[in-house]
Design an enzyme around this catalytic site. Structure first.
Site, short mmCIF file in Angstrom:
data_model
loop_
_atom_site.label_atom_id
_atom_site.label_comp_id
_atom_site.label_asym_id
_atom_site.label_seq_id
_atom_site.Cartn_x
_atom_site.Cartn_y
_atom_site.Cartn_z
N LYS A 163 0.81 -1.23 0.00
CA LYS A 163 0.00 0.00 0.00
C LYS A 163 0.84 1.27 0.00
O LYS A 163 2.00 1.28 0.39
CB LYS A 163 -0.98 -0.03 1.18
N ARG A 165 -3.93 -10.04 4.67
CA ARG A 165 -4.29 -10.05 3.26
C ARG A 165 -3.08 -9.56 2.48
O ARG A 165 -2.69 -8.40 2.61
CB ARG A 165 -5.50 -9.13 3.04
#
Ligand code: 7PJ
Length: 277
Positions: free
Chosen positions: A222, A256
């Site tokens: 991210k 995840r």
């Protein structure tokens, strides 16, 4: 904490942290978008993640990266259902990442064992769609919507606000007939949060864990990691592994990730340390 997650025909034991491998079937996801656009490529990628040690998979046909546009129902179904069908024999649960009740119903009919919803079953009919199945659900916190969510998000107390939202959504699920053993929650790192908000949430993850259902954490590749390290998405493996490890040390039970094999090794070291005499 129950120690178990019921996902359709599967029961996941949560006595060790689990790895959810990401399979995007979108042309525009920020990291792997475009790599698995064909059904066959997505199926092959999913199988490789399972070989690498994924405990479950998350299949997404709607990119939710900051600034992304919504995708039509037909488009999303056309992306997700053939991949789901090609993975019916898989020995791990498949989650479908969607916000649309119609996609949820079709995916559940097509064998999905979990629904991962960045809007925490907020769409009309979403609670009912999951309640009518035996699937698990991931309730994620997001401020705003993907198209605009990164425009100066403001919180008075980000941990308390995320916690209270998730508590409300757990209660809504239970009221709709979704047992707590089917529910996971996720603070939604990067979804309407600044880097500081994400770090505060990671540090304060214990308050979310205290809600008593398993916490799922997604830091993989991210942009906050890019802001910290100065690196592009392709160069964020090391920082992603660090974030996953810290999340687990703060109580996350499912991570995840895009990089299953490397995450497995990191968690093996943690497990070895914790299991040491
Ligand atoms: C997340 C997600 C996350 C959950 C995405 C990406 C962006 N679902 N879907 N949690 N992120 N539950 O692939 O990093 O953090 S899409």
């Amino acid at each position: 904490m129950t120690g178990i997650l019921r996902c359709g025909r599967f029961r996941l034991t949560l006595d060790r942290p689990l790895i959810m491998g990401v399979v995007n079937v979108t042309p525009d996801s920020f990291y792997d978008g475009g790599r698995h656009v064909s059904t066959a490529a997505a199926i092959a990628h999913a199988r490789r993640l399972v070989e690498e040690g994924a405990d479950l998979l998350d299949l997404g046909g709607e990119s939710s990266r900051p600034g992304s546009e919504a995708v039509s129902l037909d488009q999303e179904l056309a992306r997700v259902l053939p991949v789901l069908d090609g993975l019916r024999d898989l020995e791990v649960p498949i989650s479908v990442d969607t916000t649309k009740p119609a996609v949820m119903r079709a995916a559940l009919a097509g064998g999905a064992a979990m629904i991962n919803d960045i809007t925490a079953l907020g769409a009309p009919g979403a609670l009912e769609a999951v309640a009518a199945s035996a699937a698990a659900v991931c309730l994620m916190h997001m401020r705003g919507e993907p198209k605009t969510m990164q425009a100066e998000p403001v919180y008075a107390d980000v941990v308390a606000e995320v916690r209270d939202f998730l508590a409300t959504r757990i209660a809504a699920c239970v009221a709709a007939g979704i047992a707590r053993e089917r529910i996971t929650i996720d603070p939604g790192f990067g979804f309407g949060k600044t880097v500081e908000h994400n770090l505060t949430l990671l540090r304060g993850l214990g308050a979310i864990v205290a809600l008593g259902v398993p916490v799922l954490a997604g830091w993989s590749r991210k942009s906050s990691l890019g802001r910290i390290t100065g690196r592009a998405a392709e160069e964020r493996l090391a920082s992603s592994l660090a974030a996953a490890l810290i999340a687990v040390q703060h109580g996350a039970r499912i991570v995840r990730v895009h990089d299953v094999a490397a995450t497995r090794d990191v968690l093996a070291v943690l497990d070895a340390v914790q299991g040491a005499p």
